[in-house]
Design a protein around this motif. Sequence first.
Motif, PDB file in Angstrom:
ATOM      1  N   VAL A 146      -5.002  -6.864  -2.592  1.00  0.00           N
ATOM      2  CA  VAL A 146      -3.815  -6.394  -1.583  1.00  0.00           C
ATOM      3  C   VAL A 146      -2.649  -6.946  -2.036  1.00  0.00           C
ATOM      4  O   VAL A 146      -1.305  -6.590  -2.048  1.00  0.00           O
ATOM      5  CB  VAL A 146      -4.186  -6.568  -0.176  1.00  0.00           C
ATOM      6  CG1 VAL A 146      -2.996  -6.413   0.704  1.00  0.00           C
ATOM      7  CG2 VAL A 146      -5.568  -5.625   0.189  1.00  0.00           C
ATOM      8  N   ARG A 147      -2.679  -8.415  -2.145  1.00  0.00           N
ATOM      9  CA  ARG A 147      -1.449  -9.250  -2.584  1.00  0.00           C
ATOM     10  C   ARG A 147      -0.927  -8.876  -3.780  1.00  0.00           C
ATOM     11  O   ARG A 147       0.428  -8.448  -3.932  1.00  0.00           O
ATOM     12  CB  ARG A 147      -1.671 -10.671  -2.845  1.00  0.00           C
ATOM     13  CG  ARG A 147      -0.801 -11.553  -2.993  1.00  0.00           C
ATOM     14  CD  ARG A 147      -0.933 -13.141  -2.455  1.00  0.00           C
ATOM     15  NE  ARG A 147      -1.848 -13.621  -3.700  1.00  0.00           N
ATOM     16  CZ  ARG A 147      -3.063 -14.015  -3.265  1.00  0.00           C
ATOM     17  NH1 ARG A 147      -3.547 -13.954  -2.017  1.00  0.00           N
ATOM     18  NH2 ARG A 147      -3.956 -14.356  -4.305  1.00  0.00           N
ATOM     19  N   LEU A 148      -1.533  -8.374  -4.988  1.00  0.00           N
ATOM     20  CA  LEU A 148      -1.020  -8.131  -6.121  1.00  0.00           C
ATOM     21  C   LEU A 148      -0.569  -6.709  -6.248  1.00  0.00           C
ATOM     22  O   LEU A 148       0.591  -6.375  -6.518  1.00  0.00           O
ATOM     23  CB  LEU A 148      -2.376  -8.139  -7.432  1.00  0.00           C
ATOM     24  CG  LEU A 148      -2.635  -9.377  -7.865  1.00  0.00           C
ATOM     25  CD1 LEU A 148      -3.859  -9.389  -8.506  1.00  0.00           C
ATOM     26  CD2 LEU A 148      -1.485  -9.677  -8.795  1.00  0.00           C
ATOM     27  N   VAL A 149      -1.061  -5.665  -5.197  1.00  0.00           N
ATOM     28  CA  VAL A 149      -0.482  -4.313  -5.002  1.00  0.00           C
ATOM     29  C   VAL A 149       0.826  -4.574  -4.256  1.00  0.00           C
ATOM     30  O   VAL A 149       1.658  -3.787  -4.738  1.00  0.00           O
ATOM     31  CB  VAL A 149      -1.411  -3.658  -4.311  1.00  0.00           C
ATOM     32  CG1 VAL A 149      -0.974  -2.248  -3.775  1.00  0.00           C
ATOM     33  CG2 VAL A 149      -2.789  -3.323  -5.120  1.00  0.00           C
ATOM     34  N   SER A 150       0.807  -5.349  -3.126  1.00  0.00           N
ATOM     35  CA  SER A 150       2.018  -5.620  -2.443  1.00  0.00           C
ATOM     36  C   SER A 150       3.436  -6.061  -3.373  1.00  0.00           C
ATOM     37  O   SER A 150       4.302  -5.721  -3.270  1.00  0.00           O
ATOM     38  CB  SER A 150       1.678  -6.430  -1.283  1.00  0.00           C
ATOM     39  OG  SER A 150       0.794  -5.933  -0.570  1.00  0.00           O
ATOM     40  N   GLN A 151       2.717  -7.092  -4.195  1.00  0.00           N
ATOM     41  CA  GLN A 151       3.759  -7.538  -5.131  1.00  0.00           C
ATOM     42  C   GLN A 151       4.511  -6.550  -6.015  1.00  0.00           C
ATOM     43  O   GLN A 151       5.705  -6.455  -6.265  1.00  0.00           O
ATOM     44  CB  GLN A 151       3.182  -8.787  -5.851  1.00  0.00           C
ATOM     45  CG  GLN A 151       2.859 -10.007  -5.122  1.00  0.00           C
ATOM     46  CD  GLN A 151       2.138 -11.104  -5.837  1.00  0.00           C
ATOM     47  OE1 GLN A 151       1.996 -10.671  -6.989  1.00  0.00           O
ATOM     48  NE2 GLN A 151       2.026 -12.055  -5.144  1.00  0.00           N
ATOM     49  N   ASN A 152       3.665  -5.547  -6.444  1.00  0.00           N
ATOM     50  CA  ASN A 152       4.145  -4.377  -7.415  1.00  0.00           C
ATOM     51  C   ASN A 152       4.651  -3.327  -6.597  1.00  0.00           C
ATOM     52  O   ASN A 152       4.892  -2.330  -7.250  1.00  0.00           O
ATOM     53  CB  ASN A 152       3.088  -4.358  -8.331  1.00  0.00           C
ATOM     54  CG  ASN A 152       2.670  -5.402  -9.342  1.00  0.00           C
ATOM     55  OD1 ASN A 152       3.715  -5.621 -10.196  1.00  0.00           O
ATOM     56  ND2 ASN A 152       1.933  -6.137  -9.156  1.00  0.00           N
ATOM     57  N   ARG A 153       4.456  -3.271  -5.334  1.00  0.00           N
ATOM     58  CA  ARG A 153       4.847  -2.289  -4.316  1.00  0.00           C
ATOM     59  C   ARG A 153       4.357  -0.878  -4.790  1.00  0.00           C
ATOM     60  O   ARG A 153       5.263   0.050  -5.081  1.00  0.00           O
ATOM     61  CB  ARG A 153       6.653  -2.209  -4.592  1.00  0.00           C
ATOM     62  CG  ARG A 153       7.309  -3.338  -3.816  1.00  0.00           C
ATOM     63  CD  ARG A 153       8.501  -3.176  -3.814  1.00  0.00           C
ATOM     64  NE  ARG A 153       9.124  -2.010  -2.799  1.00  0.00           N
ATOM     65  CZ  ARG A 153       8.776  -2.088  -1.477  1.00  0.00           C
ATOM     66  NH1 ARG A 153       8.543  -3.439  -0.954  1.00  0.00           N
ATOM     67  NH2 ARG A 153       9.309  -0.973  -0.771  1.00  0.00           N
ATOM     68  N   ILE A 154       3.161  -0.710  -4.882  1.00  0.00           N
ATOM     69  CA  ILE A 154       2.510   0.479  -5.424  1.00  0.00           C
ATOM     70  C   ILE A 154       1.629   1.013  -4.322  1.00  0.00           C
ATOM     71  O   ILE A 154       0.886   0.185  -3.632  1.00  0.00           O
ATOM     72  CB  ILE A 154       1.397   0.209  -6.553  1.00  0.00           C
ATOM     73  CG1 ILE A 154       2.049  -0.683  -7.752  1.00  0.00           C
ATOM     74  CG2 ILE A 154       0.619   1.397  -7.051  1.00  0.00           C
ATOM     75  CD1 ILE A 154       1.179  -1.006  -8.807  1.00  0.00           C
ATOM     76  N   PRO A 155       1.788   2.286  -3.923  1.00  0.00           N
ATOM     77  CA  PRO A 155       0.977   2.896  -2.835  1.00  0.00           C
ATOM     78  C   PRO A 155      -0.572   3.045  -3.186  1.00  0.00           C
ATOM     79  O   PRO A 155      -0.843   3.494  -4.389  1.00  0.00           O
ATOM     80  CB  PRO A 155       1.522   4.196  -2.862  1.00  0.00           C
ATOM     81  CG  PRO A 155       2.736   4.109  -3.491  1.00  0.00           C
ATOM     82  CD  PRO A 155       2.942   3.218  -4.319  1.00  0.00           C
ATOM     83  N   ALA A 156      -1.297   2.581  -2.521  1.00  0.00           N
ATOM     84  CA  ALA A 156      -3.047   2.294  -2.983  1.00  0.00           C
ATOM     85  C   ALA A 156      -3.794   2.781  -1.872  1.00  0.00           C
ATOM     86  O   ALA A 156      -3.684   2.661  -0.805  1.00  0.00           O
ATOM     87  CB  ALA A 156      -2.967   0.872  -3.383  1.00  0.00           C
ATOM     88  N   MET A 157      -4.969   3.413  -2.525  1.00  0.00           N
ATOM     89  CA  MET A 157      -6.063   3.837  -1.677  1.00  0.00           C
ATOM     90  C   MET A 157      -7.176   2.805  -1.886  1.00  0.00           C
ATOM     91  O   MET A 157      -7.560   2.495  -3.248  1.00  0.00           O
ATOM     92  CB  MET A 157      -6.519   5.160  -2.040  1.00  0.00           C
ATOM     93  CG  MET A 157      -8.015   5.597  -1.741  1.00  0.00           C
ATOM     94  SD  MET A 157      -8.177   5.892   0.169  1.00  0.00           S
ATOM     95  CE  MET A 157      -7.040   7.344   0.262  1.00  0.00           C
TER      96      MET A 157
END
Length: 336
Positions: free
Chosen positions: A246-257
């Motif tokens: 979640v932290r890595l996804v948030s840092q890269n601002r990617i919408p994720a499922m």
Amino acid sequence: MTWSAAGSSVRRLIAGVLAVAAVLTVPNPAGAPPAATVYRIGYLALLYSTSDPALRLALVEGLRARGYHEGDRMVFESRLAEGRIERLPELAAELVQRHVDVIVAISTPAGLAARQATSTIPIVVAGSGDMVDSGLVANTARPGGNVTGVQFLRPELAVRQLEILKQVVPEAARLAFLGNPDTPSDVGFFRALERQAPSSGVTIRFVHARAVFDYKLAFDAVVAGRAQGLIVGASVTQFDPSKKVVRLVSQNRIPAMYPGRQFVEAGGLISYFANPADQGRHVAVYVDKILKGARPGDLPVEQYTGYELAINLRTAKALFLTIPAALLYQAVDVFR
């Protein structure tokens, strides 16, 4: 001794025998296991997944409701691989050596390790992908061997995850799937996504992550591929309960499922996935039937359908996304 006294003694003896026989033939409460039996339940899991404790607790509760009480009528033999797939074969062998009555295997790799360790002890698999594709069973309607269980990483789940992500990010045309290429369930899941992609107007790329140490490189690849959305494979839960991804996804601002509510609670955007406690209850039904004499090869593999939607509105706002009202209405959990 007179004949009358002898007859009286015989009558008392017969009455005593009949009384004992009556006690021995009193039926058990409906559905309860035989009173003198203590069953050994093998539990084989990768762990490092927050769903494992919830699943195990629901399994124990489900069995208790059927008359099996842990420490009394039932003993658990748990073997946890601490996220290391390579340890599963030796742990499965330990359960076989302990002469357990049934093995509950959490995940496709655990199921495969158990099946390789024994062809006689019944195995109930939970949290698996396609059990035919992975080689766990020959046929889901009639497995035919010593393995059965609940199949929940189904193609229908992959299709629905993609549909939901597209509803949230309708302009997304390039997607990535983060998963482990050595895990059969991830490979099968990606194939289903790949088949659905053209009709959803997207392309999708398989980004490999075999362990937690691969995440940084994997996200570099996601960013380099200019992915506009991400679907996180279930294997990620074997290594990371939620926070690192979640932290890595948030840092890269990617919408994720994500593969589970726990990721959304930790700040992830959205998940559509199985409820682990519900899975545990379903597994308890299989274990009960097997302990009562059913052969796993005669028990059809269940096609799980009880998926739940979770949404984090704070994350959606941070990504400047508007969640459709229809999805909010369907969500079991909405984090605001």
